[in-house]
Write a protein that holds these residues in place. Structure first.
Motif, PDB file in Angstrom:
ATOM      1  N   MET A 276       0.828  -1.205   0.000  1.00 19.37           N
ATOM      2  CA  MET A 276       0.000   0.000   0.000  1.00 19.37           C
ATOM      3  C   MET A 276       0.862   1.255   0.000  1.00 19.37           C
ATOM      4  SD  MET A 276      -3.194  -0.796  -0.093  1.00 19.37           S
ATOM      5  CE  MET A 276      -3.960   0.693   0.477  1.00 19.37           C
ATOM      6  N   GLY A 277       1.919   1.189   0.817  1.00 21.25           N
ATOM      7  CA  GLY A 277       2.809   2.369   0.866  1.00 21.25           C
ATOM      8  C   GLY A 277       3.439   2.651  -0.470  1.00 21.25           C
ATOM      9  N   SER A 278       3.817   1.592  -1.179  1.00 24.74           N
ATOM     10  CA  SER A 278       4.437   1.775  -2.507  1.00 24.74           C
ATOM     11  C   SER A 278       3.448   2.356  -3.489  1.00 24.74           C
ATOM     12  CB  SER A 278       4.983   0.441  -3.031  1.00 24.74           C
ATOM     13  OG  SER A 278       5.984  -0.053  -2.171  1.00 24.74           O
ATOM     14  N   ASP A 279       2.212   1.888  -3.442  1.00 30.88           N
ATOM     15  CA  ASP A 279       1.190   2.389  -4.358  1.00 30.88           C
ATOM     16  C   ASP A 279       0.932   3.875  -4.103  1.00 30.88           C
ATOM     17  OD1 ASP A 279       0.998  -0.092  -5.425  1.00 30.88           O
ATOM     18  OD2 ASP A 279      -0.792  -0.685  -4.259  1.00 30.88           O
ATOM     19  N   LYS A 280       0.916   4.221  -2.830  1.00 29.41           N
ATOM     20  CA  LYS A 280       0.672   5.638  -2.505  1.00 29.41           C
ATOM     21  C   LYS A 280       1.803   6.527  -3.011  1.00 29.41           C
ATOM     22  CE  LYS A 280      -0.616   8.564   1.356  1.00 29.41           C
ATOM     23  NZ  LYS A 280      -0.852   8.640   2.822  1.00 29.41           N
ATOM     24  N   SER A 281       3.030   6.089  -2.846  1.00 30.55           N
ATOM     25  CA  SER A 281       4.174   6.868  -3.332  1.00 30.55           C
ATOM     26  C   SER A 281       4.135   7.005  -4.858  1.00 30.55           C
ATOM     27  CB  SER A 281       5.481   6.191  -2.908  1.00 30.55           C
ATOM     28  OG  SER A 281       5.587   6.157  -1.516  1.00 30.55           O
ATOM     29  N   PHE A 282       3.746   5.888  -5.517  1.00 27.02           N
ATOM     30  CA  PHE A 282       3.660   5.923  -6.979  1.00 27.02           C
ATOM     31  C   PHE A 282       2.619   6.925  -7.444  1.00 27.02           C
ATOM     32  CE2 PHE A 282       1.619   4.367 -10.850  1.00 27.02           C
ATOM     33  CZ  PHE A 282       2.700   4.385 -11.724  1.00 27.02           C
ATOM     34  N   ASP A 283       1.433   6.900  -6.778  1.00 23.78           N
ATOM     35  CA  ASP A 283       0.369   7.841  -7.155  1.00 23.78           C
ATOM     36  C   ASP A 283       0.811   9.289  -6.949  1.00 23.78           C
ATOM     37  OD1 ASP A 283      -1.275   5.751  -7.812  1.00 23.78           O
ATOM     38  OD2 ASP A 283      -2.287   5.693  -5.845  1.00 23.78           O
ATOM     39  N   THR A 284       1.537   9.505  -5.867  1.00 22.77           N
ATOM     40  CA  THR A 284       2.028  10.871  -5.595  1.00 22.77           C
ATOM     41  C   THR A 284       2.987  11.331  -6.692  1.00 22.77           C
ATOM     42  OG1 THR A 284       1.836  10.480  -3.216  1.00 22.77           O
ATOM     43  CG2 THR A 284       3.234  12.322  -3.915  1.00 22.77           C
ATOM     44  N   LEU A 285       3.928  10.453  -7.046  1.00 24.55           N
ATOM     45  CA  LEU A 285       4.883  10.785  -8.108  1.00 24.55           C
ATOM     46  C   LEU A 285       4.183  10.979  -9.444  1.00 24.55           C
ATOM     47  CD1 LEU A 285       7.776   8.314  -7.199  1.00 24.55           C
ATOM     48  CD2 LEU A 285       7.770  10.806  -6.931  1.00 24.55           C
ATOM     49  N   LEU A 286       3.170  10.125  -9.704  1.00 25.74           N
ATOM     50  CA  LEU A 286       2.433  10.246 -10.967  1.00 25.74           C
ATOM     51  C   LEU A 286       1.709  11.581 -11.053  1.00 25.74           C
ATOM     52  CD1 LEU A 286       1.593   8.891 -13.608  1.00 25.74           C
ATOM     53  CD2 LEU A 286      -0.373   7.886 -12.376  1.00 25.74           C
ATOM     54  N   ASN A 287       1.117  12.000  -9.946  1.00 22.32           N
ATOM     55  CA  ASN A 287       0.421  13.299  -9.938  1.00 22.32           C
ATOM     56  C   ASN A 287       1.398  14.452 -10.188  1.00 22.32           C
ATOM     57  OD1 ASN A 287      -2.091  12.154  -9.432  1.00 22.32           O
ATOM     58  ND2 ASN A 287      -1.857  12.269  -7.188  1.00 22.32           N
ATOM     59  N   LYS A 288       2.553  14.351  -9.501  1.00 18.71           N
ATOM     60  CA  LYS A 288       3.563  15.410  -9.723  1.00 18.71           C
ATOM     61  C   LYS A 288       4.012  15.432 -11.176  1.00 18.71           C
ATOM     62  CE  LYS A 288       5.449  15.556  -5.017  1.00 18.71           C
ATOM     63  NZ  LYS A 288       6.662  15.347  -4.198  1.00 18.71           N
ATOM     64  N   TYR A 289       4.174  14.245 -11.761  1.00 17.84           N
ATOM     65  CA  TYR A 289       4.596  14.161 -13.163  1.00 17.84           C
ATOM     66  C   TYR A 289       3.566  14.819 -14.076  1.00 17.84           C
ATOM     67  CZ  TYR A 289       5.204  12.112 -17.783  1.00 17.84           C
ATOM     68  OH  TYR A 289       5.332  11.929 -19.147  1.00 17.84           O
ATOM     69  N   ASN A 290       2.285  14.504 -13.816  1.00 19.74           N
ATOM     70  CA  ASN A 290       1.221  15.081 -14.648  1.00 19.74           C
ATOM     71  C   ASN A 290       1.165  16.603 -14.512  1.00 19.74           C
ATOM     72  OD1 ASN A 290       0.397  12.591 -15.694  1.00 19.74           O
ATOM     73  ND2 ASN A 290      -0.976  12.175 -13.945  1.00 19.74           N
ATOM     74  N   ILE A 291       1.346  17.074 -13.268  1.00 18.01           N
ATOM     75  CA  ILE A 291       1.352  18.527 -13.056  1.00 18.01           C
ATOM     76  C   ILE A 291       2.502  19.176 -13.814  1.00 18.01           C
ATOM     77  CG2 ILE A 291       1.716  20.321 -11.318  1.00 18.01           C
ATOM     78  CD1 ILE A 291       0.245  18.461  -9.316  1.00 18.01           C
ATOM     79  N   LEU A 292       3.698  18.601 -13.693  1.00 17.14           N
ATOM     80  CA  LEU A 292       4.867  19.143 -14.400  1.00 17.14           C
ATOM     81  C   LEU A 292       4.686  19.074 -15.904  1.00 17.14           C
ATOM     82  CD1 LEU A 292       7.758  17.638 -12.213  1.00 17.14           C
ATOM     83  CD2 LEU A 292       7.045  20.033 -12.347  1.00 17.14           C
ATOM     84  N   LEU A 293       4.084  17.983 -16.376  1.00 17.75           N
ATOM     85  CA  LEU A 293       3.843  17.838 -17.811  1.00 17.75           C
ATOM     86  C   LEU A 293       2.888  18.920 -18.309  1.00 17.75           C
ATOM     87  CD1 LEU A 293       4.368  16.160 -20.349  1.00 17.75           C
ATOM     88  CD2 LEU A 293       2.385  14.735 -19.719  1.00 17.75           C
ATOM     89  N   ALA A 294       1.835  19.172 -17.528  1.00 22.55           N
ATOM     90  CA  ALA A 294       0.866  20.214 -17.897  1.00 22.55           C
ATOM     91  C   ALA A 294       1.533  21.589 -17.904  1.00 22.55           C
ATOM     92  CB  ALA A 294      -0.320  20.192 -16.938  1.00 22.55           C
ATOM     93  N   GLN A 295       2.364  21.865 -16.895  1.00 20.93           N
ATOM     94  CA  GLN A 295       3.067  23.152 -16.832  1.00 20.93           C
ATOM     95  C   GLN A 295       4.021  23.310 -18.008  1.00 20.93           C
ATOM     96  OE1 GLN A 295       4.918  23.045 -12.967  1.00 20.93           O
ATOM     97  NE2 GLN A 295       3.091  23.853 -11.884  1.00 20.93           N
ATOM     98  N   THR A 296       4.701  22.190 -18.353  1.00 22.68           N
ATOM     99  CA  THR A 296       5.636  22.240 -19.494  1.00 22.68           C
ATOM    100  C   THR A 296       4.899  22.548 -20.787  1.00 22.68           C
ATOM    101  OG1 THR A 296       7.088  20.652 -18.397  1.00 22.68           O
ATOM    102  CG2 THR A 296       7.378  20.956 -20.769  1.00 22.68           C
ATOM    103  N   ARG A 297       3.786  21.875 -20.998  1.00 20.09           N
ATOM    104  CA  ARG A 297       2.997  22.126 -22.209  1.00 20.09           C
ATOM    105  C   ARG A 297       2.498  23.570 -22.249  1.00 20.09           C
ATOM    106  NH1 ARG A 297      -0.577  16.497 -22.170  1.00 20.09           N
ATOM    107  NH2 ARG A 297       1.091  15.150 -23.042  1.00 20.09           N
ATOM    108  N   ASP A 298       2.086  24.078 -21.058  1.00 22.33           N
ATOM    109  CA  ASP A 298       1.619  25.465 -20.989  1.00 22.33           C
ATOM    110  C   ASP A 298       2.741  26.441 -21.324  1.00 22.33           C
ATOM    111  OD1 ASP A 298      -0.422  27.465 -20.292  1.00 22.33           O
ATOM    112  OD2 ASP A 298       0.937  27.909 -18.610  1.00 22.33           O
ATOM    113  N   LEU A 299       3.930  26.143 -20.783  1.00 23.67           N
ATOM    114  CA  LEU A 299       5.087  27.006 -21.079  1.00 23.67           C
ATOM    115  C   LEU A 299       5.469  26.947 -22.561  1.00 23.67           C
ATOM    116  CD1 LEU A 299       7.338  26.298 -17.960  1.00 23.67           C
ATOM    117  CD2 LEU A 299       6.158  28.434 -18.504  1.00 23.67           C
ATOM    118  N   LYS A 300       5.358  25.759 -23.149  1.00 21.84           N
ATOM    119  CA  LYS A 300       5.638  25.632 -24.583  1.00 21.84           C
ATOM    120  C   LYS A 300       4.649  26.454 -25.402  1.00 21.84           C
ATOM    121  CE  LYS A 300       7.933  21.098 -24.807  1.00 21.84           C
ATOM    122  NZ  LYS A 300       7.839  19.721 -25.329  1.00 21.84           N
TER     123      LYS A 300
END
Length: 455
Positions: A1-25
């Motif tokens: 469970m702990g691993s899944d939670k960490s993965f979800d957190t990292l995935l959310n951060k990745y999506n946020i960064l990806l969205a910001q990158t696309r916006d900056l582009k």
């Protein structure tokens, strides 16, 4: 469970960064498009500013050196603007000086014309005037003018007496005893003294008495007051002028000569002993005193033009009590913008005048432009009239026009002739004009110019 939670957190951060990158582009893309639009506008503005600066610099004799190809495109825009501003101020200052002198001359000529009209009108009202010869008519005009000038100097009371016939205005010799007795009878002593001092009435008829001494003293004071300002400004300069200097000033002011050869030829007639070196030295002195302006022009050889500065015009008026006429240099500048272009046109016209095909060669065409339409006209550099009355238009080109201006000139010429005549000062100028003509043809379209001949 702990691993899944960490993965979800990292995935959310990745999506946020990806969205910001696309916006900056996207923002970067929009900025690049805006920058490209701004750069395009800047290129247009820079092109027009450079053309404007080149047009201004083309009027500067120092920039127009025949036979040398200028590369204004290599100069930074700000430096080009600075050079243009400097050239523009010099150009406007020179034109202002000439226009002021032309305005003074026009005003003076206008007053003379109005005076002559009034004199002629008055004379024509007299039946005897129709039988007079030209010499007699001129003499009568001068008499009328002198009488009018004398009347303006009289008091209203004296004018009434003259108009009623009680007093007659006549010219007399100084100390004429008969006239003196008549003056004593007609005008009482007190009135005569007042009028003579205040109105300068018939100074030549006043005997050598207290009246005359008082009159002369008053006249001297008036003259001194009138010239006080001028003498304060130019007294030091006037004291430095030699007889040769004054003669040169008189020749330039009365003859309108600007070229050294013309000036030296004229002064040699009046002062045969003067040398070439002395004449050049005097001219250099007058230039150093800012009485004359010197401008060197290179057409085949370098020649110097001399013409009055504002200070020089004023000194001429002080010395000779009249305004100087426009010099050859000033006329060429007023007609053709600058001496390099104007003198080249002048020399070309002198050569064309020797051609028996032409009965007239005219370079003074600014007063009579060829109208194309409202607000647009064409002013040829040279108009040659052939023996059968046909007119030929010739342009003297140094290769200093921008392509846009050259295209405009050619288009104007097409309204009046199908033969474009260009004269250039040298081989380099010929190459430049040939190149500009080819570009004009490309711009116009060869099909539209089948009837045009380029010479």
């Amino acid at each position: 469970m702990g691993s899944d939670k960490s993965f979800d957190t990292l995935l959310n951060k990745y999506n946020i960064l990806l969205a910001q990158t696309r916006d900056l582009k996207e923002q970067l893309k929009n900025s690049q498009e805006k920058n490209q639009q701004l750069l395009s506008k800047f290129d247009v503005v820079e092109k027009n500013v450079r053309e404007l600066c080149e047009d201004i610099l083309a009027k500067d004799p120092k920039e127009m050196k025949l036979g040398i190809e200028y590369s204004w495109d290599k100069i930074e825009l700000l430096e080009l603007i600075r050079k243009s501003k400097s050239a523009f101020h010099v150009y406007i200052s020179a034109r202002k000086d000439i226009l002021e002198r032309m305005a003074d001359l026009c005003e003076e000529r206008g007053n003379q014309i109005e005076s002559l009209k009034l004199q002629i009108q008055k004379l024509l009202e007299e039946p005897t005037a129709r039988t007079l010869t030209m010499e007699e008519l001129e003499k009568r005009c001068n008499e009328v003018k002198e009488k009018e000038e004398m009347m303006t100097k009289l008091s209203p009371k004296m004018q009434e007496k003259v108009a009623s016939g009680k007093i007659e205005l006549i010219e007399t010799e100084a100390n004429d005893p008969v006239i003196n007795e008549e003056m004593d009878v007609v005008v009482d002593a007190e009135d005569m003294e007042d009028e003579l001092i205040r109105k300068k009435l018939m100074s030549s008829s006043i005997p050598g008495t207290d009246h005359r001494r008082t009159f002369q003293a008053a006249k001297s004071k008036r003259k001194e007051r009138a010239n006080k300002y001028a003498l304060e400004d130019y007294d030091d300069t006037l004291k430095q002028l030699s007889d040769e200097d004054k003669m040169l000033i008189r020749i330039i002011g009365t003859k309108g000569y600007s070229l050294y050869s013309d000036i030296y030829t004229e002064i040699s007639k009046e002062m045969p002993e003067i040398t070439n070196g002395k004449t050049r030295s005097s001219l250099k002195f007058l230039v150093g005193c800012q009485i004359l302006q010197e401008e060197k022009v290179k057409v085949k050889t370098t020649v110097s033009f001399f013409y009055f500065s504002i200070k020089g015009s004023r000194i001429f008026e002080i010395l000779f009590q009249e305004k100087p006429i426009m010099s050859m240099a000033e006329k060429l500048i007023a007609e053709h913008d600058n001496l390099v272009h104007g003198y080249g046109i002048f020399l070309t016209a002198e050569i064309l005048k020797e051609n028996e095909r032409f009965r007239n060669v005219n370079i003074w065409n600014r007063k009579h432009p060829l109208k194309i339409r409202e607000g647009m006209s064409y002013i040829p550099d040279i108009i040659c009239t052939t023996l059968d009355g046909k007119q030929m238009y010739i342009e003297y080109e140094c290769g200093n026009h921008t392509q846009t201006n050259f295209n405009g000139k050619c288009n104007k010429m097409l309204n009046f002739t199908n033969t474009l005549n260009f004269i250039v000062p040298n081989r380099k100028g010929e190459e430049i004009i040939n190149s500009q003509v080819r570009k004009w043809i490309d711009n116009k379209g060869i099909e539209a110019l089948n009837y045009v001949k380029y010479v």
